[in-house]
Write a protein that holds these residues in place. Structure first.
Motif, mmCIF file in Angstrom:
data_model
loop_
_atom_site.group_PDB
_atom_site.id
_atom_site.type_symbol
_atom_site.label_atom_id
_atom_site.label_comp_id
_atom_site.label_asym_id
_atom_site.label_seq_id
_atom_site.Cartn_x
_atom_site.Cartn_y
_atom_site.Cartn_z
ATOM 1 N N ALA A 1 5.076 4.214 1.749
ATOM 2 C CA ALA A 1 4.617 2.904 1.314
ATOM 3 C C ALA A 1 4.890 1.883 2.406
ATOM 4 O O ALA A 1 5.805 2.054 3.225
ATOM 5 N N ILE A 2 4.090 0.810 2.404
ATOM 6 C CA ILE A 2 4.234 -0.254 3.396
ATOM 7 C C ILE A 2 3.994 -1.584 2.704
ATOM 8 O O ILE A 2 3.078 -1.702 1.884
ATOM 9 N N ASN A 3 4.816 -2.575 3.035
ATOM 10 C CA ASN A 3 4.649 -3.848 2.346
ATOM 11 C C ASN A 3 3.455 -4.599 2.935
ATOM 12 O O ASN A 3 2.810 -4.153 3.896
ATOM 13 N N TRP A 4 3.163 -5.774 2.385
ATOM 14 C CA TRP A 4 1.938 -6.486 2.729
ATOM 15 C C TRP A 4 1.871 -6.841 4.212
ATOM 16 O O TRP A 4 0.799 -6.825 4.813
ATOM 17 N N MET B 1 0.848 -1.193 0.000
ATOM 18 C CA MET B 1 0.000 0.000 0.000
ATOM 19 C C MET B 1 0.879 1.237 0.000
ATOM 20 O O MET B 1 1.873 1.300 0.729
ATOM 21 N N GLY B 2 0.488 2.192 -0.819
ATOM 22 C CA GLY B 2 1.236 3.446 -0.868
ATOM 23 C C GLY B 2 0.316 4.632 -0.691
ATOM 24 O O GLY B 2 -0.895 4.550 -0.917
ATOM 25 N N TRP B 3 0.903 5.728 -0.233
ATOM 26 C CA TRP B 3 0.208 7.016 -0.189
ATOM 27 C C TRP B 3 0.984 7.990 -1.071
ATOM 28 O O TRP B 3 2.215 8.077 -0.998
ATOM 29 N N PHE B 4 0.230 8.705 -1.889
ATOM 30 C CA PHE B 4 0.774 9.744 -2.753
ATOM 31 C C PHE B 4 -0.017 11.020 -2.491
ATOM 32 O O PHE B 4 -1.107 10.968 -1.922
ATOM 33 N N THR C 1 8.672 -0.322 5.529
ATOM 34 C CA THR C 1 8.072 0.956 5.203
ATOM 35 C C THR C 1 9.111 1.846 4.511
ATOM 36 O O THR C 1 10.311 1.651 4.652
ATOM 37 N N ASP C 2 8.599 2.811 3.801
ATOM 38 C CA ASP C 2 9.456 3.768 3.110
ATOM 39 C C ASP C 2 8.749 5.112 3.135
ATOM 40 O O ASP C 2 7.521 5.170 2.982
ATOM 41 N N TYR C 3 9.517 6.184 3.315
ATOM 42 C CA TYR C 3 8.958 7.521 3.380
ATOM 43 C C TYR C 3 9.798 8.472 2.534
ATOM 44 O O TYR C 3 11.037 8.356 2.484
ATOM 45 N N THR C 4 9.139 9.422 1.942
ATOM 46 C CA THR C 4 9.893 10.481 1.303
ATOM 47 C C THR C 4 10.535 11.340 2.391
ATOM 48 O O THR C 4 10.010 11.441 3.506
ATOM 49 N N GLY D 1 9.789 11.093 10.108
ATOM 50 C CA GLY D 1 9.727 11.581 11.474
ATOM 51 C C GLY D 1 8.438 12.301 11.812
ATOM 52 O O GLY D 1 8.169 12.571 12.984
ATOM 53 N N ARG D 2 7.623 12.600 10.808
ATOM 54 C CA ARG D 2 6.343 13.289 11.047
ATOM 55 C C ARG D 2 5.150 12.411 10.680
ATOM 56 O O ARG D 2 4.111 12.476 11.331
ATOM 57 N N PHE D 3 5.283 11.629 9.626
ATOM 58 C CA PHE D 3 4.190 10.777 9.137
ATOM 59 C C PHE D 3 4.477 9.319 9.459
ATOM 60 O O PHE D 3 5.629 8.884 9.445
#
Length: 123
Positions: free
Chosen positions: A50-53, A34-37, A58-61, A66-68
């Protein structure tokens, strides 16, 4: 057929918090990344998180690290983006999306998209 419906957007003051949610239909959710854009007026859509199944990767821009916090509840087919210390530059239409691939920042890797929920941060 997979449908994604975002909710939780609204107006929030700078420094405040907001949690946006993504409700998914179909059995695909629990096996997909799942990703958020987000997309601000006059700007291109950009990757947020984004977060895997399983929720273990997780991955963040950089601008939101540190905030989201991205999370998911596979049992209830729900995804979340907790946003803290919001800034006016976080103002955008926030989309959730599903991908059959590992976490990716490329929106072309995402097969299913919601309609978005607007988050507006006032200064």
């Amino acid at each position: 057929q997979v449908q994604l419906v975002e909710s939780g957007g609204g107006l929030v003051q700078a420094g405040g918090s907001r949690r946006v949610s993504c409700a998914a239909s179909g059995r695909t959710f629990r096996t997909y990344t799942m990703g958020w854009f987000r997309q601000a007026p006059g700007k291109e859509r950009e990757f947020v998180a984004a977060i895997n199944w399983s929720g273990q990767i997780t991955d963040y821009t950089d601008s939101v690290k540190g905030r989201f916090t991205i999370s998911r509840d596979n049992a209830n087919h729900m995804g979340y983006l907790q946003m803290n210390s919001l800034k006016p530059e976080d103002t955008a239409l926030y989309y959730c999306a599903l991908s059959p691939s590992p976490p990716s920042r490329r929106f072309s890797d995402y097969a299913y998209w919601g309609q978005g929920t607007q988050v507006t941060v006032s200064s």
